[in-house]
Design an enzyme around this catalytic site. Structure first.
Site, PDB file in Angstrom:
ATOM      1  N   ASP A  36      29.366  50.719  37.537  1.00 43.80           N
ATOM      2  CA  ASP A  36      29.253  51.850  38.324  1.00 43.80           C
ATOM      3  C   ASP A  36      30.023  53.136  37.671  1.00 43.80           C
ATOM      4  O   ASP A  36      31.019  52.973  36.970  1.00 43.80           O
ATOM      5  CB  ASP A  36      30.050  51.349  39.613  1.00 43.80           C
ATOM      6  CG  ASP A  36      31.331  51.110  39.815  1.00 43.80           C
ATOM      7  OD1 ASP A  36      32.127  52.150  39.614  1.00 43.80           O
ATOM      8  OD2 ASP A  36      31.614  50.039  39.919  1.00 43.80           O
ATOM      9  N   GLU A 127      38.989  51.443  50.819  1.00 52.54           N
ATOM     10  CA  GLU A 127      39.926  50.856  49.924  1.00 52.54           C
ATOM     11  C   GLU A 127      41.119  51.501  49.944  1.00 52.54           C
ATOM     12  O   GLU A 127      41.297  52.308  50.904  1.00 52.54           O
ATOM     13  CB  GLU A 127      39.534  50.420  48.375  1.00 52.54           C
ATOM     14  CG  GLU A 127      38.803  51.851  47.993  1.00 52.54           C
ATOM     15  CD  GLU A 127      38.861  51.649  46.320  1.00 52.54           C
ATOM     16  OE1 GLU A 127      39.856  51.515  45.709  1.00 52.54           O
ATOM     17  OE2 GLU A 127      37.650  52.110  45.814  1.00 52.54           O
TER      18      GLU A 127
END
Length: 309
Positions: A36, A127
Site C-alpha cells: 500500500d 487507527e
C-alpha cells in the site's frame, strides 16, 4: 498508512514489542504479496514492484473530509498497468465529520468499488490519531462513539457502492478505542502488526484477510500479505458477498426468513436478496426456497434489481 508514516511505524513497533523491520512471511501455496502506498511514495516503479512479487495494491485516496492524495490517480493507474488488482483507502479523522460524510467524500474521490475483478473493496483505515490537536489516540471519542462512527461509515459505503468496505487497524487500537467490539467481523480485516507473526486478532476475527507486516520493505510503502490464493484474491475483488477469512458472511446473520437457517447452502444469497430489497418472501415470514417461481415473480426480481436504490 497514515500521513505520519514514521510516527506510525514507531507506534506499531511498540505495540508488538518487536522491531518495525519485520521478517517477510514465508511464501506458500496460498499467500499473495502486495503493498500500500500514498503521497509519501510519489514515484513508484510498478514493474519493479511486480518483479519483486507484489500482486495487489491499496492506494491512499483521502483523509478526513478535506484531503485527497495528489498521487492517487498515478498510483492507482500504475498498479492497474501491471495487472495488479487495486483499491483505495481512506484515513479516518472521526472528530472532523460524521462517518457518512467521510464515506461519501471517499467514494466521490475514487474510493468506490465495482465487480470487475480488478477493483478491491474500499478500505477504512481507522487507527492511532497522529495529530495532537485532535486529542488522544482515540480522537477523544468514547468507545461507544467510535463504534457508532465506524458503523455510520460502513453502512454509508455499502449504500453507495453495493458492498461493505474492509477495515484496517491494529489489535491494540481496536481494543483501546472500540472496547474490542466483535460487531464488525463481517468486514474483511486488514491487520497491521510489524512483527514476524501477526499476533492476536481483534475480537470477532480468528485470523486476518490481509496482514501488513512491514513499513520498511521489501515493497514500496507498506508490505502486505493476503491470506489466500490468487483465486481467493480475485474473489475478494469481485464478489460483494465475500466472506472474510476469519469472520462471518456479511449476509448470513441474522436470517431474513424463518425457514432459511444459517446452515442452508444458499443462506447468504437468500438473505442478501432480502437485505437488498429484491425479495419480500411470504406473508408468514417464510421464503420457501424449494418452491417454483413464476414468470411474473421473476419479472419483479429483475425490476427491483435494476431500479434498486
Amino acid at each position: 498508512m497514515k500521513k505520519a508514516q514514521s510516527w506510525r511505524a514507531e507506534q506499531l513497533g511498540r505495540d508488538t514489542g518487536d522491531d518495525v523491520q519485520a521478517q517477510t512471511p514465508q511464501a506458500d501455496a496460498l499467500g499473495v504479496y502486495g503493498l500500500d502506498v500514498s503521497g509519501w511514495q510519489p514515484y513508484i516503479d510498478w514493474q519493479m514492484e511486480y518483479a519483486k512479487g507484489a500482486r495487489f495494491a491499496y492506494v491512499k485516496v483521502s483523509e478526513g473530509n478535506y484531503y485527497t492524495s495528489p498521487t492517487f490517480s498515478s498510483q492507482y493507474g500504475g498498479a492497474q498497468s501491471v495487472g495488479m488488482p487495486r483499491g483505495g483507502y481512506h484515513f479516518a479523522l472521526p472528530t472532523q465529520s460524521s462517518g457518512a460524510e467521510q464515506a461519501r467524500f471517499f467514494v466521490a474521490n475514487g474510493g468506490g468499488w465495482s465487480p470487475d475483478g480488478r477493483t478491491l473493496p474500499g478500505l477504512l483505515d481507522i487507527e492511532y490519531n497522529p495529530y495532537s490537536q485532535f486529542g488522544n489516540i482515540c480522537f477523544n471519542m468514547t468507545q461507544a462513539q467510535m463504534v457508532a462512527w465506524i458503523d455510520d461509515f460502513v453502512q454509508t459505503y455499502k449504500a453507495l457502492t453495493g458492498r461493505y468496505p474492509a477495515v484496517y487497524s491494529t489489535t491494540d487500537w481496536w481494543r483501546t478505542c472500540t472496547g474490542d467490539t466483535p460487531r464488525f467481523n463481517y468486514l474483511p480485516l486488514h491487520l497491521a502488526s510489524y512483527s514476524s507473526l501477526p499476533g492476536a486478532m481483534p475480537s470477532g476475527w480468528w485470523t486476518y484477510d490481509i496482514w501488513q507486516y512491514s513499513s520498511t520493505g521489501p515493497f514500496a510503502g507498506d508490505s502486505n500479505y493476503f491470506n489466500g490464493s490468487v483465486r481467493d484474491l480475485r474473489a475478494f475483488a469481485t464478489f460483494f458477498n465475500y466472506k472474510p477469512v476469519g469472520g462471518v458472511s456479511p449476509y448470513q446473520s441474522p436470517a431474513a426468513f424463518r425457514d432459511v437457517s444459517a446452515s442452508h447452502v444458499f443462506a447468504g444469497e437468500i438473505n442478501w436478496l432480502a437485505s437488498a430489497g429484491l425479495t419480500r418472501g411470504w406473508s408468514d415470514g417464510t421464503f420457501r426456497p424449494e418452491a417454483s417461481i413464476s414468470r411474473e415473480a421473476m419479472a419483479a426480481f429483475m425490476y427491483r434489481y435494476t431500479y434498486r436504490p
